[in-house]
Design a protein around this motif. Structure first.
Motif, PDB file in Angstrom:
ATOM      1  N   ARG A   3      -4.040  -7.593 -17.610  1.00  0.00           N
ATOM      2  CA  ARG A   3      -3.429  -7.048 -16.404  1.00  0.00           C
ATOM      3  C   ARG A   3      -4.394  -7.128 -15.234  1.00  0.00           C
ATOM      4  O   ARG A   3      -5.579  -6.810 -15.348  1.00  0.00           O
ATOM      5  N   ARG A   4      -3.908  -7.583 -14.081  1.00  0.00           N
ATOM      6  CA  ARG A   4      -4.742  -7.673 -12.892  1.00  0.00           C
ATOM      7  C   ARG A   4      -5.044  -6.278 -12.358  1.00  0.00           C
ATOM      8  O   ARG A   4      -4.211  -5.373 -12.450  1.00  0.00           O
ATOM      9  N   LEU A   5      -6.212  -6.120 -11.812  1.00  0.00           N
ATOM     10  CA  LEU A   5      -6.544  -4.873 -11.148  1.00  0.00           C
ATOM     11  C   LEU A   5      -5.735  -4.767  -9.857  1.00  0.00           C
ATOM     12  O   LEU A   5      -5.535  -5.756  -9.141  1.00  0.00           O
ATOM     13  N   CYS A   6      -5.279  -3.551  -9.573  1.00  0.00           N
ATOM     14  CA  CYS A   6      -4.425  -3.321  -8.406  1.00  0.00           C
ATOM     15  C   CYS A   6      -5.058  -2.277  -7.499  1.00  0.00           C
ATOM     16  O   CYS A   6      -5.443  -1.198  -7.954  1.00  0.00           O
ATOM     17  N   VAL A   7      -5.169  -2.608  -6.226  1.00  0.00           N
ATOM     18  CA  VAL A   7      -5.688  -1.683  -5.223  1.00  0.00           C
ATOM     19  C   VAL A   7      -4.570  -1.351  -4.248  1.00  0.00           C
ATOM     20  O   VAL A   7      -3.936  -2.249  -3.680  1.00  0.00           O
ATOM     21  N   LEU A   8      -4.319  -0.061  -4.052  1.00  0.00           N
ATOM     22  CA  LEU A   8      -3.309   0.400  -3.105  1.00  0.00           C
ATOM     23  C   LEU A   8      -3.973   0.685  -1.764  1.00  0.00           C
ATOM     24  O   LEU A   8      -4.876   1.525  -1.676  1.00  0.00           O
ATOM     25  N   LEU A   9      -3.544  -0.020  -0.728  1.00  0.00           N
ATOM     26  CA  LEU A   9      -4.055   0.175   0.626  1.00  0.00           C
ATOM     27  C   LEU A   9      -3.073   1.050   1.393  1.00  0.00           C
ATOM     28  O   LEU A   9      -2.004   0.591   1.802  1.00  0.00           O
ATOM     29  N   ALA A  10      -3.414   2.318   1.582  1.00  0.00           N
ATOM     30  CA  ALA A  10      -2.586   3.237   2.355  1.00  0.00           C
ATOM     31  C   ALA A  10      -3.175   3.308   3.756  1.00  0.00           C
ATOM     32  O   ALA A  10      -3.902   4.240   4.115  1.00  0.00           O
ATOM     33  N   LEU A  11      -2.874   2.278   4.536  1.00  0.00           N
ATOM     34  CA  LEU A  11      -3.420   2.114   5.872  1.00  0.00           C
ATOM     35  C   LEU A  11      -2.277   1.928   6.867  1.00  0.00           C
ATOM     36  O   LEU A  11      -1.194   1.467   6.493  1.00  0.00           O
ATOM     37  N   PRO A  12      -2.506   2.250   8.135  1.00  0.00           N
ATOM     38  CA  PRO A  12      -1.465   1.975   9.137  1.00  0.00           C
ATOM     39  C   PRO A  12      -1.101   0.496   9.153  1.00  0.00           C
ATOM     40  O   PRO A  12      -1.951  -0.359   8.888  1.00  0.00           O
ATOM     41  N   PRO A  13       0.162   0.160   9.453  1.00  0.00           N
ATOM     42  CA  PRO A  13       0.587  -1.248   9.450  1.00  0.00           C
ATOM     43  C   PRO A  13      -0.287  -2.144  10.312  1.00  0.00           C
ATOM     44  O   PRO A  13      -0.526  -3.304   9.965  1.00  0.00           O
ATOM     45  N   SER A  14      -0.788  -1.620  11.422  1.00  0.00           N
ATOM     46  CA  SER A  14      -1.621  -2.436  12.311  1.00  0.00           C
ATOM     47  C   SER A  14      -2.897  -2.879  11.616  1.00  0.00           C
ATOM     48  O   SER A  14      -3.428  -3.967  11.890  1.00  0.00           O
ATOM     49  N   ALA A  15      -3.408  -2.057  10.693  1.00  0.00           N
ATOM     50  CA  ALA A  15      -4.648  -2.403   9.992  1.00  0.00           C
ATOM     51  C   ALA A  15      -4.414  -3.472   8.938  1.00  0.00           C
ATOM     52  O   ALA A  15      -5.185  -4.416   8.809  1.00  0.00           O
ATOM     53  N   SER A  52       0.602   2.120 -11.191  1.00  0.00           N
ATOM     54  CA  SER A  52       0.180   0.722 -11.117  1.00  0.00           C
ATOM     55  C   SER A  52      -1.145   0.522 -10.383  1.00  0.00           C
ATOM     56  O   SER A  52      -1.708  -0.572 -10.428  1.00  0.00           O
ATOM     57  N   ALA A  53      -1.645   1.549  -9.698  1.00  0.00           N
ATOM     58  CA  ALA A  53      -2.848   1.385  -8.874  1.00  0.00           C
ATOM     59  C   ALA A  53      -4.104   1.804  -9.627  1.00  0.00           C
ATOM     60  O   ALA A  53      -4.147   2.871 -10.230  1.00  0.00           O
ATOM     61  N   ASN A  54      -5.113   0.953  -9.586  1.00  0.00           N
ATOM     62  CA  ASN A  54      -6.417   1.278 -10.176  1.00  0.00           C
ATOM     63  C   ASN A  54      -7.342   1.958  -9.184  1.00  0.00           C
ATOM     64  O   ASN A  54      -8.336   2.581  -9.578  1.00  0.00           O
TER      65      ASN A  54
END
Length: 225
Positions: A3-15, A52-54
């Motif tokens: 399984r691939r490592l998953c990073v969740l980016l909780a950033l504003p859309p502009s970023a 799903s996020a690591n």
């Protein structure tokens, strides 16, 4: 299949649509890390609850529910998941108290994509119980030992060889006092006067921020957050 490592980016859309997002996709995508984007707190919680996020990168000014409340919810619902928070400098003190020192991290805005990528790699490896890479991070400061690069609050800093040797000695023992004698050995390979060490520490402070290096009178210097 692994399984691939998953990073969740909780950033504003502009970023996520900017050079930051493109840089992260280029650097981490080439290493097999999947990036998932959440543009508000509701999306963040949905992804986290799906398991799903690591790792979570959370902007503390994310639209929607209070990010401090979201951070508490992530800690409660997914304790193993490391979190890297993104904060403006003026909110730094308030956010530090919310972080778990053995698992979480923070970055002060603005920062470069490769600085965030280095922090992500560090936290993913730590969570997996793998040996730490040669990136020394402390607060908003990062020293990439392999590349010989230094970043302060996302800004790349150019150091002389002597300044770099001093910073490396301090970063390896961040939060602890490093004596004048040890700094002499690391930067000059021989004893030098305390005045010369002081001069080069002052050069270093100008480049990475004066508040980062604390003088411990009669003992040496300490790298603080």
């Amino acid at each position: 299949m692994e399984r691939r490592l998953c990073v969740l980016l909780a950033l504003p859309p502009s970023a996520t649509s900017s050079s930051l997002g493109r840089g992260l996709r280029r650097d981490l995508g080439a290493e097999g890390v999947e990036l998932v984007v959440a543009s508000d707190g509701i999306e963040l919680l949905d992804v986290m609850r799906a398991g799903s996020a690591n790792l979570l990168v959370l902007d503390m000014e994310l639209p929607g529910p209070d990010p401090a409340v979201l951070l508490g919810a992530v800690h409660a619902e997914s304790p193993p998941t490391p979190v890297i928070t993104v904060v403006p400098r003026e909110r730094r003190a308030g956010v530090l108290g919310l972080l778990r020192g053995d698992r979480d991290d923070f970055l002060i805005r603005p920062f470069a994509a490769d600085e965030l990528a280095a922090r992500i790699r560090l936290r993913l490896r730590a969570a997996a119980g793998l040996p730490s890479p040669t990136v020394l991070g402390h607060g908003g400061l990062a020293v990439d030992v392999d590349a010989g690069q230094v970043f302060a609050d996302g800004r790349r800093v150019s150091l002389s060889p002597t300044e770099y040797a001093l910073l490396l000695a301090l970063a390896e023992r961040a939060g602890q006092v490093v004596t004048h004698d040890e700094l002499s050995r690391r930067a000059w390979s021989e004893p030098v006067s305390a005045n010369l060490v002081q001069v080069y520490v002052s050069y270093l402070r100008r480049k990475i921020g004066p508040e980062r290096i604390r003088t411990v009178r009669g003992a040496g210097y300490q790298l603080d957050g």
